[in-house]
Scaffold this motif. Structure first.
Motif, PDB file in Angstrom:
ATOM      1  N   MET A 103       0.822  -1.198   0.000  1.00  0.00           N
ATOM      2  CA  MET A 103       0.000   0.000   0.000  1.00  0.00           C
ATOM      3  C   MET A 103       0.863   1.258   0.000  1.00  0.00           C
ATOM      4  O   MET A 103       0.395   2.317  -0.307  1.00  0.00           O
ATOM      5  N   ASN A 104       2.112   1.141   0.357  1.00  0.00           N
ATOM      6  CA  ASN A 104       2.991   2.296   0.442  1.00  0.00           C
ATOM      7  C   ASN A 104       3.640   2.559  -0.912  1.00  0.00           C
ATOM      8  O   ASN A 104       4.848   2.474  -1.067  1.00  0.00           O
ATOM      9  N   THR A 105       2.830   2.932  -1.885  1.00  0.00           N
ATOM     10  CA  THR A 105       3.323   3.167  -3.235  1.00  0.00           C
ATOM     11  C   THR A 105       3.782   4.611  -3.384  1.00  0.00           C
ATOM     12  O   THR A 105       3.492   5.467  -2.543  1.00  0.00           O
ATOM     13  N   VAL A 106       4.460   4.889  -4.474  1.00  0.00           N
ATOM     14  CA  VAL A 106       4.930   6.243  -4.751  1.00  0.00           C
ATOM     15  C   VAL A 106       3.742   7.191  -4.929  1.00  0.00           C
ATOM     16  O   VAL A 106       3.766   8.336  -4.463  1.00  0.00           O
ATOM     17  N   ILE A 107       2.716   6.713  -5.600  1.00  0.00           N
ATOM     18  CA  ILE A 107       1.530   7.544  -5.827  1.00  0.00           C
ATOM     19  C   ILE A 107       0.875   7.893  -4.490  1.00  0.00           C
ATOM     20  O   ILE A 107       0.512   9.047  -4.247  1.00  0.00           O
ATOM     21  N   PHE A 108       0.731   6.914  -3.600  1.00  0.00           N
ATOM     22  CA  PHE A 108       0.112   7.161  -2.300  1.00  0.00           C
ATOM     23  C   PHE A 108       0.949   8.124  -1.458  1.00  0.00           C
ATOM     24  O   PHE A 108       0.420   9.049  -0.848  1.00  0.00           O
ATOM     25  N   ARG A 109       2.265   7.927  -1.436  1.00  0.00           N
ATOM     26  CA  ARG A 109       3.142   8.816  -0.665  1.00  0.00           C
ATOM     27  C   ARG A 109       3.109  10.236  -1.222  1.00  0.00           C
ATOM     28  O   ARG A 109       3.253  11.204  -0.482  1.00  0.00           O
ATOM     29  N   THR A 110       2.918  10.366  -2.531  1.00  0.00           N
ATOM     30  CA  THR A 110       2.873  11.691  -3.155  1.00  0.00           C
ATOM     31  C   THR A 110       1.545  12.389  -2.905  1.00  0.00           C
ATOM     32  O   THR A 110       1.506  13.594  -2.633  1.00  0.00           O
ATOM     33  N   LEU A 111       0.454  11.647  -2.964  1.00  0.00           N
ATOM     34  CA  LEU A 111      -0.871  12.245  -2.813  1.00  0.00           C
ATOM     35  C   LEU A 111      -1.304  12.415  -1.357  1.00  0.00           C
ATOM     36  O   LEU A 111      -2.200  13.218  -1.072  1.00  0.00           O
ATOM     37  N   ALA A 112      -0.696  11.704  -0.444  1.00  0.00           N
ATOM     38  CA  ALA A 112      -1.118  11.741   0.963  1.00  0.00           C
ATOM     39  C   ALA A 112      -1.089  13.143   1.570  1.00  0.00           C
ATOM     40  O   ALA A 112      -2.047  13.518   2.257  1.00  0.00           O
ATOM     41  N   PRO A 113      -0.055  13.959   1.361  1.00  0.00           N
ATOM     42  CA  PRO A 113      -0.094  15.305   1.945  1.00  0.00           C
ATOM     43  C   PRO A 113      -1.242  16.160   1.413  1.00  0.00           C
ATOM     44  O   PRO A 113      -1.865  16.914   2.169  1.00  0.00           O
ATOM     45  N   PHE A 114      -1.545  16.043   0.134  1.00  0.00           N
ATOM     46  CA  PHE A 114      -2.650  16.811  -0.438  1.00  0.00           C
ATOM     47  C   PHE A 114      -3.998  16.321   0.093  1.00  0.00           C
ATOM     48  O   PHE A 114      -4.878  17.115   0.417  1.00  0.00           O
ATOM     49  N   LEU A 115      -4.152  14.999   0.169  1.00  0.00           N
ATOM     50  CA  LEU A 115      -5.373  14.427   0.705  1.00  0.00           C
ATOM     51  C   LEU A 115      -5.549  14.792   2.174  1.00  0.00           C
ATOM     52  O   LEU A 115      -6.652  15.118   2.618  1.00  0.00           O
ATOM     53  N   THR A 116      -4.451  14.786   2.925  1.00  0.00           N
ATOM     54  CA  THR A 116      -4.504  15.156   4.340  1.00  0.00           C
ATOM     55  C   THR A 116      -4.946  16.606   4.499  1.00  0.00           C
ATOM     56  O   THR A 116      -5.807  16.915   5.325  1.00  0.00           O
ATOM     57  N   ALA A 117      -4.362  17.501   3.718  1.00  0.00           N
ATOM     58  CA  ALA A 117      -4.736  18.918   3.787  1.00  0.00           C
ATOM     59  C   ALA A 117      -6.201  19.121   3.432  1.00  0.00           C
ATOM     60  O   ALA A 117      -6.919  19.882   4.099  1.00  0.00           O
ATOM     61  N   LEU A 118      -6.668  18.440   2.409  1.00  0.00           N
ATOM     62  CA  LEU A 118      -8.067  18.557   2.002  1.00  0.00           C
ATOM     63  C   LEU A 118      -9.001  18.024   3.081  1.00  0.00           C
ATOM     64  O   LEU A 118     -10.029  18.640   3.392  1.00  0.00           O
ATOM     65  N   MET A 119      -8.644  16.900   3.684  1.00  0.00           N
ATOM     66  CA  MET A 119      -9.484  16.323   4.744  1.00  0.00           C
ATOM     67  C   MET A 119      -9.484  17.206   5.995  1.00  0.00           C
ATOM     68  O   MET A 119     -10.521  17.346   6.656  1.00  0.00           O
ATOM     69  N   LEU A 120      -8.357  17.811   6.332  1.00  0.00           N
ATOM     70  CA  LEU A 120      -8.309  18.714   7.485  1.00  0.00           C
ATOM     71  C   LEU A 120      -9.165  19.951   7.242  1.00  0.00           C
ATOM     72  O   LEU A 120      -9.875  20.416   8.149  1.00  0.00           O
TER      73      LEU A 120
END
Length: 138
Positions: free
Chosen positions: A1-18
């Motif tokens: 699950m720890n793919t490059v795409i997930f690691r790249t998108l996680a900060p943006f998804l986190t900011a949007l969810m916050l």
């Protein structure tokens, strides 16, 4: 699950969810939502960031220990109840003030203070549990 795409998108998804969690928090005393649901969304965002980047970046992003955040939220929620007792009305009665900021009247209430306290309690407690379940970075 720890793919490059997930690691790249996680900060943006986190900011949007916050951001969405703050939206849910702020509309909660008039419509469905509030501190509990907003806190769960924020804790989920931090959990996603922790899965993608590890525990250490989440702890650095929080500035404070998660249980300190929860304790401060509990203090705010208690203050919201005590204010009503000091005003000689029943415990947890909603009280409003209307300060003027830059010529705009801003309604503030003890209900919002209580919701914000619940938000912080949920963020702190659930984030603490989520970080405890993650394994330490090697």
């Amino acid at each position: 699950m720890n793919t490059v795409i997930f690691r790249t998108l996680a900060p943006f998804l986190t900011a949007l969810m916050l951001l969405f969690s703050v939206f849910v928090l702020l509309r909660g005393h008039n419509e469905p939502g509030g501190g509990f649901i907003g806190g769960l969304i924020a804790a989920s965002a931090l959990a996603i960031y922790g899965i993608a980047r590890g525990i250490r970046p989440v702890r650095e992003a929080l500035w404070f220990h998660p249980m300190t955040i929860a304790a401060f939220g509990l203090l705010l929620a208690c203050i919201a109840g005590l204010v009503s007792m000091l005003a000689a009305v029943p415990f947890m009665t909603g009280l409003w003030i209307y300060p003027s900021l830059f010529g705009v009247e801003v309604p503030l209430s003890t209900v919002m203070l209580f919701d914000f306290g619940v938000y912080l309690v949920v963020v702190g407690a659930v984030t603490s549990i989520a970080l405890a379940l993650e394994r330490e970075d090697i």
